[in-house]
Scaffold this motif. Structure first.
Motif, short mmCIF file in Angstrom:
data_model
loop_
_atom_site.label_atom_id
_atom_site.label_comp_id
_atom_site.label_asym_id
_atom_site.label_seq_id
_atom_site.Cartn_x
_atom_site.Cartn_y
_atom_site.Cartn_z
N SER A 98 29.78 25.84 27.77
CA SER A 98 31.12 25.25 27.63
C SER A 98 31.32 24.08 28.58
N ASN B 219 29.15 21.08 27.48
CA ASN B 219 29.69 20.52 26.25
C ASN B 219 31.00 19.78 26.49
N ASP C 277 31.77 16.15 25.18
CA ASP C 277 33.02 15.72 24.53
C ASP C 277 33.43 14.35 25.07
N HIS D 48 25.59 17.48 20.99
CA HIS D 48 26.99 17.91 21.05
C HIS D 48 27.31 18.88 19.92
N LYS D 49 26.84 18.59 18.73
CA LYS D 49 27.09 19.46 17.59
C LYS D 49 26.41 20.82 17.77
N SER E 194 28.31 22.75 20.44
CA SER E 194 29.62 23.12 19.88
C SER E 194 29.48 24.31 18.94
#
Length: 230
Positions: free
Chosen positions: A173, A176, A180, A200-201, A204
């Motif tokens: 988290s 990431n 973001d 990132h994907k 996520s």
């Protein structure tokens, strides 16, 4: 040093609206947050006669313990000179990146590379081991060859390879959150970041599967045990 932009903003809003904020106070903030928020805070604090310096760090827990952190500073040249001796108590590389927001930009670009690298090292180690190579042998080859990176040397996701892996512990988290912010920078500047976007994907998706609190090196374990579905 606080975990995200929202928390940092809340703290400074309380300070700005308090009656005890003294002029000529200097705040040195080592959080990793939005460059836009840095500029907004600097503007608000300067109106109160207060100096604001951003100084996000790199090096993790081991570097913090040894006072060998790298500080990426965004501030005026004058404020940088005044704060450098303080930061040198905690780090060995105190780098003036430019005006407010540039320290965050440097940190976010660095952390995007770190996140990409972790997935790259994880899938490389997994492929080598699936083919029968010893993990320690291949890690030695990797770290003495062109594929070497900070991740492969000091944060190798395979248990027992890097002694410091168990020390760092960066939740998915948290990494990431930085992705973001990096993706927002990419969008604002029309920068092409295919690997950053894919990373990132991936992270996520892992967060959506309830893995946000696990270390971001756990992506290796998911690959190893064929639980990595993306």
């Amino acid at each position: 040093m606080l975990p995200n932009s929202s928390t940092v903003n809340t703290v400074y809003e309380e300070l700005i609206n308090s009656s005890g904020l003294e002029k000529n106070t200097t705040f040195i903030d080592c959080s990793t947050i939005s460059p836009d928020l840095v500029r907004q805070l600097q503007e608000k604090l300067s109106k109160k006669g207060v100096r604001f310096i951003e100084a996000p760090v790199s090096g993790g827990v081991p570097a913090a313990d040894k006072a060998t952190l790298t500080f990426m500073v965004g501030a005026s040249k004058e404020d940088f000179k005044k704060s450098k001796n303080i930061l040198e108590c905690m780090g060995i590389r105190i780098i003036h990146c430019g005006d407010h927001g540039m320290g965050q930009t440097a940190k976010l670009c660095n952390n995007m590379m770190l996140a990409i690298s972790m997935i790259g090292v994880s899938e490389t180690m997994n492929l080598a081991m699936k083919q029968g190579l010893s993990p320690k042998l291949f890690a030695e080859i990797l770290n003495s060859s062109t594929g070497c990176s900070w991740t492969s040397e000091f944060y190798n996701p395979v248990p027992g390879i890097s002694a410091t892996t168990q020390i760092h512990k960066v939740p998915i988290s948290l990494i990431n959150k930085d992705l973001d912010l990096a993706m927002a920078l990419a969008k604002d500047s029309s920068s092409v970041t295919p690997m950053g976007s894919l990373t990132h994907k991936i992270y996520s998706f892992l967060i959506s599967q309830g893995l946000g609190d696990t270390d971001f090196s756990e992506v290796y374990d998911l690959m190893k045990n064929k639980r990595f579905v993306y």
